[in-house]
Design a protein around this motif. Structure first.
Motif, mmCIF file in Angstrom:
data_model
loop_
_atom_site.group_PDB
_atom_site.id
_atom_site.type_symbol
_atom_site.label_atom_id
_atom_site.label_comp_id
_atom_site.label_asym_id
_atom_site.label_seq_id
_atom_site.Cartn_x
_atom_site.Cartn_y
_atom_site.Cartn_z
ATOM 1 N N LEU A 170 16.957 0.711 38.679
ATOM 2 C CA LEU A 170 15.838 0.784 37.737
ATOM 3 C C LEU A 170 16.050 1.898 36.718
ATOM 4 O O LEU A 170 15.735 1.743 35.525
ATOM 5 C CB LEU A 170 14.528 0.997 38.494
ATOM 6 N N GLY A 171 16.603 3.040 37.156
ATOM 7 C CA GLY A 171 16.887 4.118 36.216
ATOM 8 C C GLY A 171 17.898 3.704 35.165
ATOM 9 O O GLY A 171 17.766 4.052 33.979
ATOM 10 N N VAL A 172 18.918 2.960 35.564
ATOM 11 C CA VAL A 172 19.913 2.455 34.613
ATOM 12 C C VAL A 172 19.264 1.494 33.617
ATOM 13 O O VAL A 172 19.539 1.539 32.406
ATOM 14 C CB VAL A 172 21.067 1.772 35.370
ATOM 15 N N LEU A 173 18.395 0.618 34.095
ATOM 16 C CA LEU A 173 17.731 -0.338 33.205
ATOM 17 C C LEU A 173 16.812 0.378 32.208
ATOM 18 O O LEU A 173 16.720 -0.012 31.038
ATOM 19 C CB LEU A 173 16.930 -1.343 34.032
ATOM 20 N N ILE A 174 16.127 1.431 32.660
ATOM 21 C CA ILE A 174 15.288 2.222 31.756
ATOM 22 C C ILE A 174 16.142 2.833 30.658
ATOM 23 O O ILE A 174 15.823 2.749 29.460
ATOM 24 C CB ILE A 174 14.545 3.321 32.538
ATOM 25 N N ALA A 175 17.247 3.486 31.064
ATOM 26 C CA ALA A 175 18.125 4.133 30.092
ATOM 27 C C ALA A 175 18.687 3.118 29.104
ATOM 28 O O ALA A 175 18.744 3.370 27.893
ATOM 29 C CB ALA A 175 19.256 4.850 30.823
ATOM 30 N N MET A 176 19.096 1.977 29.598
ATOM 31 C CA MET A 176 19.686 0.947 28.759
ATOM 32 C C MET A 176 18.703 0.482 27.676
ATOM 33 O O MET A 176 19.023 0.465 26.482
ATOM 34 C CB MET A 176 20.122 -0.229 29.627
ATOM 35 N N CYS A 177 17.517 0.119 28.084
ATOM 36 C CA CYS A 177 16.547 -0.440 27.132
ATOM 37 C C CYS A 177 16.059 0.611 26.134
ATOM 38 O O CYS A 177 15.989 0.349 24.924
ATOM 39 C CB CYS A 177 15.362 -1.038 27.879
ATOM 40 N N TYR A 178 15.764 1.814 26.621
ATOM 41 C CA TYR A 178 15.177 2.802 25.719
ATOM 42 C C TYR A 178 16.223 3.363 24.761
ATOM 43 O O TYR A 178 15.930 3.607 23.589
ATOM 44 C CB TYR A 178 14.518 3.928 26.506
ATOM 45 N N LEU A 188 12.126 -5.901 17.452
ATOM 46 C CA LEU A 188 13.178 -5.864 18.469
ATOM 47 C C LEU A 188 13.123 -4.560 19.262
ATOM 48 O O LEU A 188 13.206 -4.556 20.500
ATOM 49 C CB LEU A 188 14.546 -6.019 17.793
ATOM 50 N N CYS A 189 12.965 -3.442 18.550
ATOM 51 C CA CYS A 189 12.902 -2.134 19.211
ATOM 52 C C CYS A 189 11.674 -2.022 20.113
ATOM 53 O O CYS A 189 11.744 -1.450 21.213
ATOM 54 C CB CYS A 189 12.889 -1.019 18.168
ATOM 55 N N LEU A 190 10.556 -2.561 19.674
ATOM 56 C CA LEU A 190 9.339 -2.542 20.478
ATOM 57 C C LEU A 190 9.542 -3.324 21.771
ATOM 58 O O LEU A 190 9.110 -2.888 22.850
ATOM 59 C CB LEU A 190 8.174 -3.131 19.681
ATOM 60 N N GLY A 191 10.212 -4.468 21.686
ATOM 61 C CA GLY A 191 10.470 -5.251 22.885
ATOM 62 C C GLY A 191 11.328 -4.496 23.891
ATOM 63 O O GLY A 191 11.054 -4.501 25.102
ATOM 64 N N LEU A 192 12.365 -3.815 23.414
ATOM 65 C CA LEU A 192 13.233 -3.048 24.311
ATOM 66 C C LEU A 192 12.476 -1.888 24.950
ATOM 67 O O LEU A 192 12.615 -1.620 26.157
ATOM 68 C CB LEU A 192 14.443 -2.520 23.535
ATOM 69 N N ALA A 193 11.678 -1.174 24.150
ATOM 70 C CA ALA A 193 10.915 -0.051 24.701
ATOM 71 C C ALA A 193 9.896 -0.530 25.736
ATOM 72 O O ALA A 193 9.647 0.146 26.741
ATOM 73 C CB ALA A 193 10.209 0.702 23.573
ATOM 74 N N THR A 194 9.315 -1.689 25.499
ATOM 75 C CA THR A 194 8.360 -2.245 26.460
ATOM 76 C C THR A 194 9.043 -2.597 27.771
ATOM 77 O O THR A 194 8.496 -2.363 28.859
ATOM 78 C CB THR A 194 7.674 -3.484 25.866
ATOM 79 N N LEU A 195 10.251 -3.142 27.697
ATOM 80 C CA LEU A 195 11.007 -3.416 28.920
ATOM 81 C C LEU A 195 11.290 -2.130 29.692
ATOM 82 O O LEU A 195 11.186 -2.092 30.924
ATOM 83 C CB LEU A 195 12.326 -4.106 28.573
ATOM 84 N N ALA A 196 11.652 -1.063 28.978
ATOM 85 C CA ALA A 196 11.882 0.224 29.639
ATOM 86 C C ALA A 196 10.630 0.691 30.366
ATOM 87 O O ALA A 196 10.694 1.208 31.495
ATOM 88 C CB ALA A 196 12.333 1.268 28.617
#
Length: 460
Positions: A275-283, A438-446
């Motif tokens: 989960l930490g990797v996924l947070i870093a990736m998206c944000y 696009l950026c909003l979608g990635l930040a929301t996933l994070a």
């Protein structure tokens, strides 16, 4: 298979000097990243670079950065970090010289690939050394210092680039800007040779997993080629899917044979690490793409000079730098709140683009940059510390490399996508809106991934 390890030997009091050298290298590579957005319009006009060349110039650095991370992290775990650190930084410097003296866009793109590879060799050694030397809150402080230096580089880079372009003009200015990191590299290399520990860490008996490295590199490349305007386009995606399947199958077979795979079960089976990797990736992808689309909007769309565009983007770096200084030791619940603030800020900026006239949009974007940057300062280093807390002994470099690889893959994809969106959109306001979405979608996933992790983890 063994991942046991003894601490890296460092002279008494030497850990602080090691950290200082690592921060110098981090500043060098991060300054290069932050300054590029400002010079893109000048570079494109000077070399008459097409869309594909421009996308490779912007995204290629992160691509080769990501491809180098895992083998460099594994080699650092196996044989020690000093020579890899110095060699990567020297390669980075050579790439800077080649990019600054290029006469064609494709040469700049190739030089950026070299620079990215060099930076990808250096950075897992930096975080790996922090992992080797520190534990608990001391490690969080070292990572916080690294994030702080990144914020300073992010703050100085656009201003330096804008100032040089204004004084030297666009033709010579972008070349001087691409050389701005060279003095820092030339100072850091001899210091690293003198200060960093040279001995191979004792007790490490891991292996390289060459098949896994080749499959991972090929899969990554195939996934990114469609976004960079490469011949063959989206037909590369089935190749990427097949490569991913082959990579997973190989890793399972390699592990079953008692060998040390890249996808260590102790990492990939750990909920907190994943989960930490996924947070870093998206944000990470969201913030880099947002900075790029804002710079293109201000310079190409509103025809702001580079220095003025940098000044409007400055609040993001200031907010990030200040927040990073207070973020050490922050737990997952705190980073989740910060991500929620960032999502709200990006959404507000997107609403401003849709609803406000252009002069007011610029002020709204500057305010949003301040809030988003400060939120990022409370996310970046704490998330690294929380994620790397789960690294098993002897795999500090590998765990850091996989974390950074996720960030660089996201950066390559999001930068290539947002630059393509911007250059193809019918108007600059529409381009900004699409890129920000696009950026909003990635930040929301994070934010979603952080919320999933919040009840389960904290630094012990």
């Amino acid at each position: 298979m063994s991942l046991t390890t003894a601490p890296v030997p460092v002279k008494a009091g030497g850990a602080r000097w090691v950290v200082a050298v690592c921060l110098g290298a981090g500043f060098t590579t991060l300054l290069d990243q932050s300054v590029l957005n400002v010079v893109v319009p000048a570079l494109r006009g000077s070399l008459d670079a097409g869309t594909a060349s421009l996308q490779w110039i912007l995204a290629g650095y992160s691509l080769t950065f990501g491809l180098a991370l895992v083998p460099a992290g594994r080699l650092g775990d196996m044989y020690g970090r000093r020579l890899l650190f110095v060699g990567g930084l020297a390669l980075f410097a050579v790439g800077a010289i080649a990019a600054a003296t290029a006469r064609h866009g494709w040469v700049v793109a190739a030089a950026r690939l070299v620079q990215g590879f060099g930076a990808g060799v250096v950075n897992p050694q930096i975080i790996g050394l922090f992992q080797d030397l520190f534990r608990g809150r001391d490690r969080a402080r070292a990572l916080g210092a690294y994030a702080f230096v990144g914020g300073v580089a992010g703050m100085l880079g656009p201003l330096l680039g804008g100032l040089v372009l204004q004084v030297a003009g666009p033709g010579l200015g972008w070349r001087l800007v691409l050389l701005a990191n060279l003095p820092f590299a030339l100072v850091t290399i001899p210091l690293a040779l003198r200060i960093l520990p040279a001995r191979r860490p004792e007790g490490r008996t891991t292996d390289l997993d060459p098949g896994g490295l080749l499959l991972l590199a090929g899969t990554t490349l195939a996934a990114l080629l469609p976004l960079a305007g490469t011949a063959g386009g989206w037909w590369w995606l089935p190749v990427a899917v097949a490569g991913a399947g082959g990579f997973v199958a190989w890793e399972r077979r390699w592990t079953a044979r008692g060998r040390t795979a890249i996808l260590l079960p102790s990492l990939t089976g750990n909920r907190g690490y994943v989960l930490g990797v996924l947070i870093a990736m998206c944000y990470f992808g969201a913030t880099l793409a947002l900075n790029l689309v804002l710079s293109l909007y201000l310079q190409d769309g509103l025809h702001y000079p580079p220095l003025a565009a940098a000044a409007i983007a400055l609040p993001s770096a200031v907010g990030f730098t200040v927040a990073s200084a207070f973020a050490a030791g922050l737990r997952r619940r705190g980073t989740t709140i910060a991500l929620g603030v960032a999502v709200a800020s990006i959404a507000a900026a997107l609403a401003a683009v849709e609803l406000l006239p252009e002069p007011q949009v610029v002020w709204a974007l500057a305010a949003s940059q301040l809030v988003t940057g400060a939120a990022g300062g409370f996310v970046n280093a704490p998330n690294q510390a929380l994620t790397l807390h789960h690294a098993p002994p002897g795999a500090n470099g590998l765990s850091a490399a996989l974390l950074q690889l996720s960030q660089r893959l996201a950066a390559s994809v999001s930068i290539a996508a947002v630059s393509g969106i911007f250059l193809a959109a019918p108007g600059h306001a529409t381009a900004l809106a699409h890129g920000a979405t696009l950026c909003l979608g990635l930040a929301t996933l994070a934010l979603v991934f952080a919320a999933l992790d919040t009840p389960f983890r904290a630094i012990e």
